[in-house]
Design an enzyme around this catalytic site. Sequence first.
Site: not given
Ligand code: FPP
Length: 250
Positions: A21, A38, A132
Amino acid sequence: MSVKDQIDNHKIPRHVAVIMDGNGRWAKKRGFSRVFGHKNGVNAVRDTVEAAAELNIEALTLYAFSTENWNRPKAEVDTLMHLLVNSLKKELPVFQKNNIKLLTIGNIDKLPKKAKNELLDVIEKTKNNTHLNLTLALNYGAREEIINATKSISKKIVNNELNVEEIDENIINSHLYTFTLPGVDFLIRTSGERRISNFLLWQIAYAELYFTEVLWPDFNKENFYQAILDYQSRERRFGKTSEQIDDSKQ
Ligand code: FPP
């Protein structure tokens, strides 16, 4: 002594789950759009997977896309799917070299065709790997998982394949998406939020919870080792007393 050297190899959690997050906030702080966060989050995924593999963790489950994430702007959803496809393509040699097996939980039928096909391809190519178990939760929601399990069990009862009295923890476990994985020992959430957000509700029954202020794109191997050290400092009692735990060690 480095943080990694302080880790006790005999007290490694079998299954670590991570709620990644803070990508959006990380990007905003730098004056960029959320998708930039992201993109940088992928580096943290790589670091976390490598660190977990180095510590001989058996299962690592990452919350990559929830059933609620479809409500985000289309451009953001498209970027996440694009990142997923690209990362899978790029990381396949790394998975093979490190003996990592890819799995998914969630309803991947609803993902764009390209993402689903890439996933199925990497799952097939890594299926015999044994080091893993890397599970990506994609279009995943724990309540939906439990509803699906309830439906499958009910059908078996209606078809006389199962008696109501036979329903126990093992039966429930075997109908969840995670049926091949051990229960979650340790759950990490980044970015200072202290919520579970519909992630692995059944599986975290006895998990230790760890919340860190670090935003996901900044999360690195050192942060992961630090979290594992914190886990090792805790006493897991599973409902027993400290004395009972001490006795069982002797
Ligand atoms: C949360 O941050 C993150 C996500 C919803 C997506 C996680 C995805 C990745 C790290 C990239 C791709 C994944 C892989 C497995 C290659 P948020 O957008 O909710 O952050 P915020 O709370 O600050 O808005």
